[in-house]
Design an enzyme around this catalytic site. Sequence first.
Site, PDB file in Angstrom:
ATOM      1  N   HIS A 115      46.428  34.950  82.079  1.00 43.30           N
ATOM      2  CA  HIS A 115      47.081  35.984  81.433  1.00 43.30           C
ATOM      3  C   HIS A 115      47.352  37.235  82.694  1.00 43.30           C
ATOM      4  O   HIS A 115      46.399  37.288  83.451  1.00 43.30           O
ATOM      5  CB  HIS A 115      46.478  36.735  80.463  1.00 43.30           C
ATOM      6  CG  HIS A 115      47.220  38.073  79.926  1.00 43.30           C
ATOM      7  ND1 HIS A 115      48.402  38.094  79.730  1.00 43.30           N
ATOM      8  CD2 HIS A 115      46.412  39.524  79.753  1.00 43.30           C
ATOM      9  CE1 HIS A 115      48.897  39.410  79.323  1.00 43.30           C
ATOM     10  NE2 HIS A 115      47.695  40.094  79.278  1.00 43.30           N
ATOM     11  N   HIS A 172      49.626  40.794  84.106  1.00 36.84           N
ATOM     12  CA  HIS A 172      50.869  41.814  84.100  1.00 36.84           C
ATOM     13  C   HIS A 172      51.552  41.921  85.217  1.00 36.84           C
ATOM     14  O   HIS A 172      51.701  43.156  85.885  1.00 36.84           O
ATOM     15  CB  HIS A 172      49.888  43.161  83.576  1.00 36.84           C
ATOM     16  CG  HIS A 172      49.221  43.237  82.441  1.00 36.84           C
ATOM     17  ND1 HIS A 172      48.428  44.149  82.211  1.00 36.84           N
ATOM     18  CD2 HIS A 172      49.481  42.333  81.300  1.00 36.84           C
ATOM     19  CE1 HIS A 172      47.947  44.036  80.961  1.00 36.84           C
ATOM     20  NE2 HIS A 172      48.487  42.989  80.614  1.00 36.84           N
ATOM     21  N   ASP A 193      62.469  22.915  88.483  1.00 32.41           N
ATOM     22  CA  ASP A 193      61.264  21.952  88.839  1.00 32.41           C
ATOM     23  C   ASP A 193      59.927  22.386  87.895  1.00 32.41           C
ATOM     24  O   ASP A 193      59.483  21.834  87.068  1.00 32.41           O
ATOM     25  CB  ASP A 193      60.909  22.404  90.262  1.00 32.41           C
ATOM     26  CG  ASP A 193      61.895  21.807  91.067  1.00 32.41           C
ATOM     27  OD1 ASP A 193      62.536  20.842  90.787  1.00 32.41           O
ATOM     28  OD2 ASP A 193      61.909  22.037  92.295  1.00 32.41           O
ATOM     29  N   HIS A 235      54.857  43.212  77.122  1.00 33.58           N
ATOM     30  CA  HIS A 235      53.265  42.926  77.509  1.00 33.58           C
ATOM     31  C   HIS A 235      53.133  42.381  78.799  1.00 33.58           C
ATOM     32  O   HIS A 235      53.178  43.011  79.862  1.00 33.58           O
ATOM     33  CB  HIS A 235      52.667  42.267  76.499  1.00 33.58           C
ATOM     34  CG  HIS A 235      51.021  42.136  76.740  1.00 33.58           C
ATOM     35  ND1 HIS A 235      50.319  41.556  75.888  1.00 33.58           N
ATOM     36  CD2 HIS A 235      50.500  42.368  77.710  1.00 33.58           C
ATOM     37  CE1 HIS A 235      49.215  41.684  76.148  1.00 33.58           C
ATOM     38  NE2 HIS A 235      49.297  41.912  77.573  1.00 33.58           N
TER      39      HIS A 235
END
Length: 224
Positions: A101, A103, A126, A166
Site C-alpha cells: 500500500h 500514497h 505489459d 485514498h
Amino acid sequence: MPGTPAEQVRALRRTVSDLHAELVRYGLVVWTAGNVSARVPGHDLMVIKPSGVSYDDLSPDAMVVCDLDGAVVEGDLRPSSDTAAHAYVYRHMPEVGGVVHTHSAYACAWAARGEPVPCVLTAMADEFGAEIPLGPFAPIGDDSIGRGIVGTLRGHRSPAVIMRNHGVFTIGADARAAVKAAVMCEDAARAVHLARQLGDPVPLRPEDIDRLHDRYRNAYGQRP
Ligand SMILES: [Zn+2]
C-alpha cells in the site's frame, strides 16, 4: 519456501523489511506512510510493517507477524493500521503472497479525481494488461478497504487498484512482485498524467493490449 515455520518467518522478516527500502528508493512514500506485507506460505500468517515507525528504523526484528484475522502473533510493536486490509486480501485471494500500500503522488492524483488510469502505453499493457482500475471509497478500520480491493482485482489482470480518494494497493505472487506493481503503477500514473497535459492520450486497441500482455508474461526477460 523450504524450512520450518520459524525459519520461514525469519527469512520473510528480512525480505519484508528490505522491500520497504524499495518504496523509499522509488519515491513512493513520505514519513511513515505505506506498507508491505508477505504471506507465510502454507500457514495462516503474514509478516507486515509496524505502525508509525520511521523507514530509517525498520529492521527484520521490527516487523510484526499477524494471523490472517490481523491479530498479532509475534512482535513487540503494533502492526500497520492497514493490517485488516492486507489480512482480508490474503483470506480471500489464496494466490496472493504479497500486498503493498502506498500514497504515491501521481497515483493519488488519479485517486483524488476518482478516475482509473487508461491503458495507453505498451508498458501499461505489459504490466497491467488493462487500465489500472479504480476501487471504491472505503473508510479505514474495518473490512471495507479489503472488500474494495478484492472486489476490484478479482478476475482483473491488473495487480494494482487505485482506491478512490485514498491511494494504491497492489498484489503479487510474493511481496517483491507487489512492490514492483506499486513502482510500475506510479510510473504509469505519472506518464499518463503528463500525456493529459498535452491533450487526449491515444488508446491502445484491446487486441494489441492482449498481445503485449501475453508476450510480457510469457516471453520477456531471461530464461530460467
Ligand atoms: Zn493509506
